[in-house]
Scaffold this motif. Structure first.
Motif, PDB file in Angstrom:
ATOM      1  N   ILE A  77       0.874  -1.105  -0.069  1.00 22.33           N
ATOM      2  CA  ILE A  77       0.033   0.115  -0.021  1.00 22.33           C
ATOM      3  C   ILE A  77       0.782   1.098   0.128  1.00 22.33           C
ATOM      4  N   ASP A  78       1.055   2.193  -0.988  1.00 27.84           N
ATOM      5  CA  ASP A  78       1.652   3.119  -1.030  1.00 27.84           C
ATOM      6  C   ASP A  78       1.288   4.199  -0.278  1.00 27.84           C
ATOM      7  N   PRO A 120       3.929   4.051   3.767  1.00 28.12           N
ATOM      8  CA  PRO A 120       4.783   5.134   4.290  1.00 28.12           C
ATOM      9  C   PRO A 120       3.957   6.528   4.407  1.00 28.12           C
ATOM     10  N   VAL A 121       2.878   6.750   3.920  1.00 27.31           N
ATOM     11  CA  VAL A 121       2.309   7.805   3.926  1.00 27.31           C
ATOM     12  C   VAL A 121       0.927   8.027   4.072  1.00 27.31           C
ATOM     13  N   MET A 253       4.265  14.090  -1.339  1.00 23.83           N
ATOM     14  CA  MET A 253       4.953  13.184  -0.243  1.00 23.83           C
ATOM     15  C   MET A 253       5.311  11.982  -1.057  1.00 23.83           C
ATOM     16  N   LEU A 254       5.055  11.280  -1.837  1.00 28.69           N
ATOM     17  CA  LEU A 254       5.418  10.146  -2.528  1.00 28.69           C
ATOM     18  C   LEU A 254       6.601  10.793  -3.465  1.00 28.69           C
ATOM     19  N   GLU A 255       6.813  11.990  -4.024  1.00 30.15           N
ATOM     20  CA  GLU A 255       7.579  12.546  -4.725  1.00 30.15           C
ATOM     21  C   GLU A 255       9.071  12.974  -3.703  1.00 30.15           C
ATOM     22  N   GLY A 256       8.734  12.999  -2.466  1.00 26.76           N
ATOM     23  CA  GLY A 256       9.718  13.260  -1.501  1.00 26.76           C
ATOM     24  C   GLY A 256       9.888  15.033  -1.559  1.00 26.76           C
ATOM     25  N   GLN A 257       8.821  15.663  -1.914  1.00 30.40           N
ATOM     26  CA  GLN A 257       8.996  17.174  -2.020  1.00 30.40           C
ATOM     27  C   GLN A 257       8.466  17.765  -0.705  1.00 30.40           C
TER      28      GLN A 257
END
Ligand code: UD1
Length: 342
Positions: A77-78, A120-121, A253-257
């Motif tokens: 699960i992302d 993670p999110v 968040m998924l892109e780490g921004q």
């Protein structure tokens, strides 16, 4: 491979509109909802708009065994977008323990799953209610969180703190709390909208039901407030604009921004609109004259609040695009569709 997102409360009002935006942006959506305050037919609405029927689990998030079953079955699960909650302010005063238990146990179970299954999110549905009546307007995210006016409000304040402190102890995970102002309107296709059960408590469903003849008249709760026309002021934003903010916050968040692993954003139009102005916007947008009268103030209502959404504008690259007139028009289209479905 598509990123897989769990949407709790995904058959609810904001959850269903967000599911549509997620699917449109190429995500795989898995809904968990116990249908306590929503209807399974919402899945058809999502399919009618997107061509996709999301996978659906009819489970209660307070049941951690069931939740474990979902996470094991779904595999990776992302991210989780957590909408599922009780949300009626008045009811929460009558049933405080049910509100605390439902809204907080479900959140804690999800946070537990995030750790057990390396998900993670999280995006959390919070509310402008955490500000109470602010001393200065518009409210920024730095405005103080005030004593809540209801158990419902406390569940949002406590939810934010539980997530903040959990993220502080888990540097590899990320979360945001999105503080919604007043979401209104429906999907422009009229395949999705708000489905209040019984007599609506919120302003716009009450307006559209009155215009449809289902209610005798709208009661305006007080015109003796310290505002230009005496009625309360809120920041109304369209539910599709709000749904898009979830996708943007998630992607960031998924892109780490993200700037830190726990962030908070106000989501509003940045404009205060009074109850009388909202009625006028409905009449202008639809050409339908609304029957209303002024009555006493409603207990627990705050006088005025609107957002400073500049942090979300800047950091998420998000802003509202739909006017209050268009929002009223979509709400009316939805009410008409409900009537024709009867
Ligand atoms: C409330 C909560 C909010 C919650 C939302 C969802 C507070 C301060 N706000 O928003 O956190 O997310 O409910 O349910 O607790 N009005 C009328 N006549 C009506 C109905 C409403 O005049 O029949 C007025 C109200 O007095 C208010 C405005 O319309 O000024 C909006 O009311 P409503 O739609 O219920 O939302 P809030 O109370 O702002």
């Amino acid at each position: 491979m598509k990123k897989k997102i769990i949407v709790t409360g995904g058959t609810g009002y904001i959850g269903s509109h967000t599911a549509v935006e997620l699917i449109a942006d190429g995500f795989e959506v898995v809904i968990i909802d116990n249908l306590y305050n929503s209807d399974i037919s919402v899945l058809e609405g999502i399919r009618a708009i997107t061509g996709v029927t999301p996978k659906f689990w009819q489970y209660d998030l307070c049941d951690i065994q069931k939740l474990e079953e979902v996470f094991v079955a779904e595999g990776r699960i992302d991210a989780i977008i957590h909408f599922a909650a009780y949300k009626a302010v008045g009811e929460s005063v009558r049933k405080p323990l049910e509100y605390f238990r439902n809204n907080l146990v479900s959140l804690m179970n999800l946070l537990e799953m995030m750790e057990r299954h390396n998900s993670p999110v999280m995006v959390f549905s919070s509310s402008c209610t955490v500000y109470g009546q602010p001393d200065t307007l518009p409210v920024t995210e730095a405005s103080p969180v005030k004593e809540a006016a209801s158990p419902y409000g406390y569940t949002k304040q406590a939810g934010e703190i539980i997530i903040r402190d959990t993220m502080a102890a888990r540097p590899s995970q990320k979360a945001v709390s999105l503080r919604y102002f007043n979401p209104i309107g429906a999907h422009p296709t009229a395949f999705l909208g708000e489905l209040p059960q019984g007599v609506p408590e919120n302003l716009v469903p009450f307006i559209t039901q009155t215009a449809m003849g289902l209610r005798e008249e709208l009661k305006v709760f007080g015109t003796d407030y310290d505002t230009p026309d005496g009625s309360c002021i809120r920041d109304y934003l369209h539910v599709v604009d709000l749904a898009k903010a979830h996708v943007t916050a998630l992607q960031r968040m998924l892109e780490g921004q993200n700037k830190s692993n726990y962030e908070v954003f106000n989501l509003g139009m940045g404009k205060g609109v009074s109850v009388l102005e909202a009625i006028a916007a409905f009449e202008k947008a639809t050409g339908v004259k609304l029957k209303y009268s002024v009555t006493d103030r409603r207990a627990g209502d705050i006088e005025k609040i609107w957002a400073d959404p500049s942090l979300a504008n800047r950091e998420l690259g998000w802003k509202t695009e739909i006017s209050i007139e268009e929002a009223m028009e979509t709400a009316w289209r939805w009410e008409n569709r409900l009537k024709n479905k009867e």
